[in-house]
Design a protein around this motif. Structure first.
Motif, mmCIF file in Angstrom:
data_model
loop_
_atom_site.group_PDB
_atom_site.id
_atom_site.type_symbol
_atom_site.label_atom_id
_atom_site.label_comp_id
_atom_site.label_asym_id
_atom_site.label_seq_id
_atom_site.Cartn_x
_atom_site.Cartn_y
_atom_site.Cartn_z
ATOM 1 N N ASP A 1 90.354 29.316 73.339
ATOM 2 C CA ASP A 1 89.777 30.243 74.453
ATOM 3 C C ASP A 1 89.893 31.596 74.180
ATOM 4 O O ASP A 1 90.096 32.548 74.717
ATOM 5 N N ALA A 2 89.594 32.181 72.834
ATOM 6 C CA ALA A 2 89.538 33.145 72.095
ATOM 7 C C ALA A 2 88.218 33.680 71.776
ATOM 8 O O ALA A 2 87.504 33.391 70.721
ATOM 9 N N MET A 3 87.545 34.517 72.557
ATOM 10 C CA MET A 3 86.172 35.102 72.418
ATOM 11 C C MET A 3 86.135 35.918 71.579
ATOM 12 O O MET A 3 86.506 37.234 72.265
ATOM 13 N N VAL A 4 85.832 36.190 70.420
ATOM 14 C CA VAL A 4 85.734 37.109 69.538
ATOM 15 C C VAL A 4 84.657 38.219 69.774
ATOM 16 O O VAL A 4 83.643 37.951 70.049
ATOM 17 N N LYS A 5 84.972 39.336 70.076
ATOM 18 C CA LYS A 5 84.219 40.559 70.653
ATOM 19 C C LYS A 5 83.537 41.226 69.524
ATOM 20 O O LYS A 5 82.441 41.717 69.358
ATOM 21 N N GLN A 6 84.596 41.633 68.412
ATOM 22 C CA GLN A 6 84.041 42.474 67.452
ATOM 23 C C GLN A 6 84.935 42.370 66.112
ATOM 24 O O GLN A 6 86.135 41.798 66.294
ATOM 25 N N VAL A 7 84.484 42.667 64.906
ATOM 26 C CA VAL A 7 85.159 42.906 63.879
ATOM 27 C C VAL A 7 85.733 44.429 63.652
ATOM 28 O O VAL A 7 84.883 45.446 63.575
ATOM 29 N N ASN A 8 86.801 44.654 63.712
ATOM 30 C CA ASN A 8 87.349 45.953 63.442
ATOM 31 C C ASN A 8 87.510 46.407 62.192
ATOM 32 O O ASN A 8 87.743 45.998 60.996
ATOM 33 N N VAL A 9 87.314 47.563 61.854
ATOM 34 C CA VAL A 9 87.642 48.507 60.713
ATOM 35 C C VAL A 9 88.145 49.764 60.788
ATOM 36 O O VAL A 9 88.254 50.356 61.995
ATOM 37 N N ASP A 10 88.527 50.299 59.545
ATOM 38 C CA ASP A 10 89.433 51.628 59.641
ATOM 39 C C ASP A 10 88.149 52.748 59.453
ATOM 40 O O ASP A 10 87.111 52.392 59.330
ATOM 41 N N GLU A 11 88.700 54.071 59.277
ATOM 42 C CA GLU A 11 87.547 55.080 59.013
ATOM 43 C C GLU A 11 87.096 54.991 58.008
ATOM 44 O O GLU A 11 86.108 55.574 57.770
#
Length: 559
Positions: free
Chosen positions: A249-259
């Motif tokens: 039940d974990a709907m991935v919204k986005q991949v996160n990145v640093d600056e």
């Protein structure tokens, strides 16, 4: 951000995600798997011994259960409540989503055909589509390993469209049924072979999975593990290592990145609470299915990745392909009123017709560029709600006619290769979101003349085989009407394709994105072409090979 002790986040629990997790966990890496659907336990939830007569509408499908009342899919389908998708003008695309632990491996057809040397360098051969950055020889040993772990039955046929497995890898296939033997004889008159289908169904016990005893349709799911699905094999085997954790039940919204644009983890929505949560890890593997992984990447925009993460090429969402599909069947007089016996077998066809036209292609004798195969439908299946349209009357005469025709039909399901075209792609619809506020996918799709000519050829061939069996087929429908809708065969691939250059592809041969060395894609999105063969075996084979390479990079400290 929530920091976990996991090295790798895997998004998706189907063929690619489960194989990647299994491989990495066995190599000693801590893995966290995120699945957008609910938890599913086939050992307790599978209606293995339920009959159509026990179900509403004699087990027929409906909008909630497209493939029948007892289909293993519990929360997914062509339309998922709260999760719409949209279409471009003039496009017809059907997007199947399983939304359950194990993904589509719980209900797939389990046809497991290797891609051959013909399938990896199509552009070199005919100038169309794209070449893969690998050859068959690169995958051959990994196919052996995958077939051995999965458990595939079949034989080495010696045909140029079916590369051989290493000795001892394949389990024995079930014996052909009477209608299939008749098809084989009729096709042989045209110089076309019919051979055992390779299928991910155990005919011998393996680890803690039992051999198939031909009890119920594989589409119900398999509580004994004979019919391959990741929920009875790869996932529990990976958990036994102590290195795999799973969040459903974990709907991935986005991949996160640093600056700097380096991937740091993902953000997902907990579907039970609607709360957003973020996780960090050294590596993120997207294996959510070709279109879902592409949707996540396109929605992951940042200053460093303004077109979506790892999309400097602009190719994410492009090159969308599905297998072609068409069907032709008829009543075979010879099979009418034949003696009844148990013809169940391992549900699907024991024989099929692989593509036989590679030499014709080389000689330029065909007016379409890529091949197809025929899956055969026949035999004494379990009675359901369907009754043949060529029966009429009522009472005793109608019943007698139904009995006479029972098991006397033979049908050919064509599955063929599609080439990528500029009209077939997906993007993000910036005007529509799902129930969690995530922008949805918008599809554009068209078949090209290549596919229509292929289907036309296939229908004519199927008609000849049926007529060789004594059937009356009648006039064939035009290819435009006979061909399946885009996405209907559920073999979508190509949206994050691999290649040799970051200019025209999203990943390298290892599924590693060109732009982010710690972001990988391990589903069918990386396919550079869509051979006529069913894609799941190759998804798993690539995932095992690429996850093994990733493990080496992690151990070396390169990533």
């Amino acid at each position: 951000m929530t920091t976990h002790t996991h090295e790798v986040l895997v998004v998706g629990s189907g063929a690619g995600g489960a194989m990647a997790a299994y491989t990495l966990a066995n190599e000693g890496h801590k893995v966290l798997m995120l699945e957008a659907g609910r938890n599913y336990d086939p050992k307790t939830e599978t209606p293995m011994f339920k009959r159509n007569s026990d179900a509403p509408l004699m087990g027929a499908g409906n909008k909630d259960k497209n493939f029948g009342f007892y289909d293993a899919t519990v929360d997914g389908g062509w339309q998922v409540p709260g999760e719409p998708y949209t279409q471009g003008s003039g496009s017809e695309w059907m997007w199947w989503r399983a939304r359950m632990l194990g993904g589509r491996t719980n209900h797939w057809g389990r046809y497991s055909l290797r891609f051959s040397q013909h399938d990896f360098k199509g552009k070199t051969r005919d100038g169309l589509g794209a070449d893969w950055p690998i050859d068959y020889e690169d995958l051959a040993p990994w196919y052996d390993k995958t077939e051995d772990i999965v458990g595939v039955c079949g034989t080495n046929t010696g045909l140029d469209d079916m590369p051989p497995s290493a000795e001892g890898v394949l389990m024995p296939p079930p014996k052909p049924r009477v209608p299939e033997l008749l098809v084989a004889a009729a096709a042989k008159k045209l110089g076309i072979p019919a051979v055992p289908m390779h299928r991910a169904v155990l005919t011998r016990p393996k680890d803690d999975r039992a051999a198939c005893f031909y009890a119920t349709p594989c589409g119900h799911g398999c509580s004994i593990g004979a019919a391959f699905q990741t929920t009875t094999s790869l996932i529990p085997l990976a958990k036994k290592t102590g290195n795999l954790d799973v969040i459903t039940d974990a709907m991935v919204k986005q991949v996160n990145v640093d600056e700097r644009g380096k991937v740091t983890g993902v953000t997902y929505v907990d579907k039970n609470t609607s709360a957003e949560k973020s996780l960090t890890a050294k590596v993120v593997i997207l294996a959510a299915s070709a279109c879902e992984s592409a949707r996540i990447m396109l929605n992951s925009k940042s200053k460093a990745h303004p077109k979506g993460v790892a999309n400097s090429s602009g190719q994410i969402g492009r090159n969308l392909m599905d297998s072609t599909g068409a069907y032709l069947g008829a009543l075979i007089p010879t099979l009418k009123n034949r003696p009844r016996y148990n013809e169940d077998g391992h549900t699907a066809n024991h024989l099929f017709i692989p593509w036989w036209g590679h030499k014709q292609h080389e000689k330029g004798e065909l007016d379409f560029p890529r091949g197809y195969h025929f899956e055969i439908g026949s035999g004494f299946g379990e009675p359901g709600a369907w009754v043949s349209g060529d029966l009429d009357g009522y009472g005793a005469p109608l019943k007698a006619s139904v009995r006479e025709h029972y098991g006397a039909y033979v049908g050919f399901a064509l599955r063929g290769e599609m080439l990528p075209n500029k009209h077939s792609y997906m993007e993000i619809d910036d005007k529509v979101t799902d129930k969690w506020g995530i922008p949805v996918a918008k599809f554009h799709f068209q078949w090209a003349e290549h596919e229509l000519k292929q289907v036309e050829h296939g229908l004519k061939t199927a008609k000849k085989i049926l007529e060789n069996m004594g059937a009356k087929v009648g006039e064939l429908p035009p290819a435009e009407k006979a061909i399946s809708r885009g996405g209907q065969i559920i073999h979508e691939v190509g949206t994050t394709r691999m290649g040799s250059s970051p200019k025209d592809s999203v990943t390298n041969q290892w599924g590693q994105t060109w732009d982010c060395n710690n972001l990988f894609v391990m589903d069918a999105g990386v396919f550079a072409s869509n051979p006529h063969k069913n894609c799941t075996l190759t998804i798993m084979t690539l995932a095992m090979r690429n996850a093994s390479w990733l493990s080496e990079q992690l151990n070396k400290g390169v990533i």
